[in-house]
Design an enzyme around this catalytic site. Sequence first.
Site, PDB file in Angstrom:
ATOM      1  N   PRO A  83       0.813  -1.211   0.000  1.00 57.47           N
ATOM      2  CA  PRO A  83       0.000   0.000   0.000  1.00 57.47           C
ATOM      3  C   PRO A  83       0.852   1.270   0.000  1.00 57.47           C
ATOM      4  CG  PRO A  83       0.129  -0.921   2.210  1.00 57.47           C
ATOM      5  CD  PRO A  83       0.876  -1.863   1.319  1.00 57.47           C
ATOM      6  N   THR A  84       0.580   2.156  -0.924  1.00 53.84           N
ATOM      7  CA  THR A  84       1.215   3.474  -0.891  1.00 53.84           C
ATOM      8  C   THR A  84       0.130   4.521  -1.113  1.00 53.84           C
ATOM      9  OG1 THR A  84       1.829   3.196  -3.216  1.00 53.84           O
ATOM     10  CG2 THR A  84       3.544   2.809  -1.595  1.00 53.84           C
ATOM     11  N   GLY A  85       0.156   5.538  -0.284  1.00 53.14           N
ATOM     12  CA  GLY A  85      -0.872   6.579  -0.369  1.00 53.14           C
ATOM     13  C   GLY A  85      -0.535   7.609  -1.433  1.00 53.14           C
ATOM     14  N   SER A 112      -4.183   1.416  -0.373  1.00 57.06           N
ATOM     15  CA  SER A 112      -4.036   2.198   0.859  1.00 57.06           C
ATOM     16  C   SER A 112      -5.313   2.964   1.200  1.00 57.06           C
ATOM     17  CB  SER A 112      -2.892   3.202   0.668  1.00 57.06           C
ATOM     18  OG  SER A 112      -2.953   4.234   1.619  1.00 57.06           O
ATOM     19  N   GLN A 134      -5.703  -1.901   2.845  1.00 45.68           N
ATOM     20  CA  GLN A 134      -4.891  -1.498   4.003  1.00 45.68           C
ATOM     21  C   GLN A 134      -5.628  -0.416   4.766  1.00 45.68           C
ATOM     22  OE1 GLN A 134      -2.845   1.781   3.882  1.00 45.68           O
ATOM     23  NE2 GLN A 134      -2.794   1.491   6.112  1.00 45.68           N
ATOM     24  N   TYR A 136      -5.784   2.270   7.855  1.00 47.00           N
ATOM     25  CA  TYR A 136      -5.256   3.038   8.973  1.00 47.00           C
ATOM     26  C   TYR A 136      -6.419   3.228   9.919  1.00 47.00           C
ATOM     27  CZ  TYR A 136      -0.953   4.580   6.611  1.00 47.00           C
ATOM     28  OH  TYR A 136       0.269   4.628   6.003  1.00 47.00           O
ATOM     29  N   THR A 162      -2.169  -1.354   9.354  1.00 43.53           N
ATOM     30  CA  THR A 162      -0.810  -0.835   9.527  1.00 43.53           C
ATOM     31  C   THR A 162      -0.670  -0.249  10.920  1.00 43.53           C
ATOM     32  OG1 THR A 162      -0.548  -0.424   7.180  1.00 43.53           O
ATOM     33  CG2 THR A 162       0.854   0.865   8.641  1.00 43.53           C
ATOM     34  N   LYS A 258       0.619  -5.096   9.502  1.00 43.08           N
ATOM     35  CA  LYS A 258       1.856  -4.607   8.863  1.00 43.08           C
ATOM     36  C   LYS A 258       2.550  -3.593   9.757  1.00 43.08           C
ATOM     37  CE  LYS A 258       3.210  -1.914   4.742  1.00 43.08           C
ATOM     38  NZ  LYS A 258       3.169  -0.507   5.157  1.00 43.08           N
ATOM     39  N   HIS A 282       7.761   0.724   7.432  1.00 46.38           N
ATOM     40  CA  HIS A 282       7.123   1.737   6.588  1.00 46.38           C
ATOM     41  C   HIS A 282       8.134   2.340   5.590  1.00 46.38           C
ATOM     42  CE1 HIS A 282       3.013   3.565   6.961  1.00 46.38           C
ATOM     43  NE2 HIS A 282       3.499   4.344   6.011  1.00 46.38           N
ATOM     44  N   ARG A 285      10.107   5.453   6.791  1.00 42.73           N
ATOM     45  CA  ARG A 285       9.407   6.749   6.817  1.00 42.73           C
ATOM     46  C   ARG A 285       8.860   7.080   8.197  1.00 42.73           C
ATOM     47  NH1 ARG A 285       7.999   8.142   1.588  1.00 42.73           N
ATOM     48  NH2 ARG A 285       5.901   8.940   1.935  1.00 42.73           N
ATOM     49  N   GLY A 315      13.034  -1.782   1.011  1.00 42.83           N
ATOM     50  CA  GLY A 315      14.313  -1.864   0.312  1.00 42.83           C
ATOM     51  C   GLY A 315      14.384  -2.896  -0.790  1.00 42.83           C
ATOM     52  N   ARG A 317      14.571  -3.920  -4.208  1.00 44.59           N
ATOM     53  CA  ARG A 317      14.838  -3.234  -5.482  1.00 44.59           C
ATOM     54  C   ARG A 317      15.293  -4.205  -6.572  1.00 44.59           C
ATOM     55  NH1 ARG A 317      12.814  -0.276  -2.567  1.00 44.59           N
ATOM     56  NH2 ARG A 317      13.406   1.815  -1.893  1.00 44.59           N
ATOM     57  N   GLY A 336       7.042  -1.119  -2.238  1.00 46.67           N
ATOM     58  CA  GLY A 336       6.386   0.187  -2.192  1.00 46.67           C
ATOM     59  C   GLY A 336       6.933   1.054  -3.312  1.00 46.67           C
TER      60      GLY A 336
HETATM   61  C1  LIG Z   1       5.075   7.224  -0.853  1.00 41.48           C
HETATM   62  C2  LIG Z   1       4.762   6.144   0.110  1.00 41.48           C
HETATM   63  C3  LIG Z   1       3.493   6.070   0.651  1.00 41.48           C
HETATM   64  C4  LIG Z   1       3.180   5.058   1.542  1.00 41.48           C
HETATM   65  N1  LIG Z   1       1.906   4.976   2.010  1.00 41.48           N
HETATM   66  C5  LIG Z   1       1.572   3.947   2.817  1.00 41.48           C
HETATM   67  C6  LIG Z   1       0.237   3.774   3.224  1.00 41.48           C
HETATM   68  O1  LIG Z   1      -0.649   4.552   2.858  1.00 41.48           O
HETATM   69  N2  LIG Z   1      -0.041   2.726   4.045  1.00 41.48           N
HETATM   70  C7  LIG Z   1       0.923   1.839   4.462  1.00 41.48           C
HETATM   71  O2  LIG Z   1       0.618   0.905   5.201  1.00 41.48           O
HETATM   72  N3  LIG Z   1       2.188   1.972   4.053  1.00 41.48           N
HETATM   73  C8  LIG Z   1       2.532   2.989   3.238  1.00 41.48           C
HETATM   74  N4  LIG Z   1       3.811   3.102   2.804  1.00 41.48           N
HETATM   75  C9  LIG Z   1       4.802   2.076   3.190  1.00 41.48           C
HETATM   76  C10 LIG Z   1       4.794   0.940   2.170  1.00 41.48           C
HETATM   77  O3  LIG Z   1       3.636   0.173   2.234  1.00 41.48           O
HETATM   78  C11 LIG Z   1       5.972   0.008   2.403  1.00 41.48           C
HETATM   79  O4  LIG Z   1       5.985  -0.415   3.749  1.00 41.48           O
HETATM   80  C12 LIG Z   1       7.326   0.611   2.067  1.00 41.48           C
HETATM   81  O5  LIG Z   1       7.210   1.477   0.974  1.00 41.48           O
HETATM   82  C13 LIG Z   1       8.328  -0.490   1.766  1.00 41.48           C
HETATM   83  O6  LIG Z   1       9.567   0.023   1.470  1.00 41.48           O
HETATM   84  P1  LIG Z   1      10.068   0.239  -0.049  1.00 41.48           P
HETATM   85  O7  LIG Z   1       9.418   1.505  -0.519  1.00 41.48           O
HETATM   86  O8  LIG Z   1      11.545   0.387   0.128  1.00 41.48           O
HETATM   87  O9  LIG Z   1       9.644  -0.935  -0.854  1.00 41.48           O
HETATM   88  C14 LIG Z   1       4.153   4.113   1.920  1.00 41.48           C
HETATM   89  C15 LIG Z   1       5.421   4.185   1.362  1.00 41.48           C
HETATM   90  C16 LIG Z   1       5.737   5.176   0.461  1.00 41.48           C
HETATM   91  C17 LIG Z   1       7.104   5.214  -0.142  1.00 41.48           C
END
Ligand SMILES: Cc1cc2nc3c(=O)[nH]c(=O)nc-3n(C[C@H](O)[C@H](O)[C@H](O)COP(=O)(O)O)c2cc1C
Length: 389
Positions: A83-85, A112, A134, A136, A162, A258, A282, A285, A315, A317, A336
């Site tokens: 999930p990415t927002g 997300s 996912q 929140y 999460t 998660k 995350h 982040r 990580g 890649r 992500g």
């Molecule tokens: C731009 C961005 C937005 C994200 N948004 C969410 C989210 O909305 N919900 C969530 O559970 N994780 C979120 N994540 C975390 C990702 O699900 C994931 O744990 C993480 O990106 C994994 O690392 P990677 O980017 O190195 O693959 C986000 C990550 C990024 C980079």
Amino acid sequence: MSIYGIKRAFSIEDLRIRARRRLPRGVFDLYDGGAEDELTLRENRAAFERIRLRPRVLRDVSHVETACSVLGARSAMPLLIGPTGAVGFGWPHGEVALARAAQQFGIPFVLSTSATSSIERIAQAVPGHRLWFQAYILKDNAFTLRLIERARQAGYEAVMITVDLPVGGKRERDLRNDFSVPFRWTPRNLAGFARKPAWALAQLWAGQPQLENLLGLEAPKTSTSGIVSSVGRNYDASFDWDALARIRDAWGGKLVVKGVVRDDDTERLVRLGCDAVVVSNHGGRQLDGGIATMDALPEVLSAAAGRLEVMVDGGVRRGVDIVRALAVGAQAVLVGRATLYGVCAAGLPGASRALEILSDELNRSMRLCGARNIAEITPDLLCQAPALR
Ligand SMILES: Cc1cc2nc3c(=O)[nH]c(=O)nc-3n(C[C@H](O)[C@H](O)[C@H](O)COP(=O)(O)O)c2cc1C
């Protein structure tokens, strides 16, 4: 970018460079950045790179099968789009492109809560495909439960909660860039947007993205879309084990948690009846200084002791990272940024290219390791057994 252009991206890093070229700095940094000194962000990658493999030779690897089971159902490979927002700020309704790419490659897609495409929009875009939602936990708990109900109605297979975001991490790139949503039309921002005409035109054409799942959420001090610039402001910091048990009961279906890196938390999740856990920080982040996910994985695996599925993210890649994670004992990995870079570079062809690269590298790494199927990715491939407790 033409389809031919995107085919000239040979690695996830190539896609990252293309995304950086196309996006204004504030948007690129929103996706690329981590918290504070970005130590954990870098460590996630470094922990993968520390793992060296001992390939087997002289095995017939003319056929390799990457299909496996994830959460009790078949997946074409042990990989999910996590999930990415706010993907729509990089590519209009980028989540639709991500979901379609996941469908093309036969892997689950996790939507997300803070997506710019609604639960229903995604379900319509990829009918019959494996979707997870996912969640929140918002301060408005009733709103969260309604989202989970909407996911059920729309046919989502699992809910992922999460738990590593009781408050937002301190993402200093966003602060320095003065990045906010809706965009502030400051002279600096306007100049930045004007330097990226392809991105600006796409945004103008599609209109300002909205966090569609959160429309209607009462957010006193911020607009719905303002949540992006103040991650976590609407999340419930009092969310605890009892509240998680209530969510489990309300949902009643497959439950994934998660953001776990500890054995004691894993043990409690097993007792709670959780189906899977994602070892995650995350993507670096949230807590800067937090343990790298590949360093935490052995501890979580040992506590899980096969009683729930253990996945990992942070990580990833390269396809060989999937082999590394599985050799340590993970069931699957999530990405992500890898697919985010792809979608921001070129929409659906970019997202698909990211999966094509990872899938090709996985296939190749398996052959090079003498692993003909997922079951043959075993700990003896590792130079050092992971430090299981
Ligand atoms: C731009 C961005 C937005 C994200 N948004 C969410 C989210 O909305 N919900 C969530 O559970 N994780 C979120 N994540 C975390 C990702 O699900 C994931 O744990 C993480 O990106 C994994 O690392 P990677 O980017 O190195 O693959 C986000 C990550 C990024 C980079």
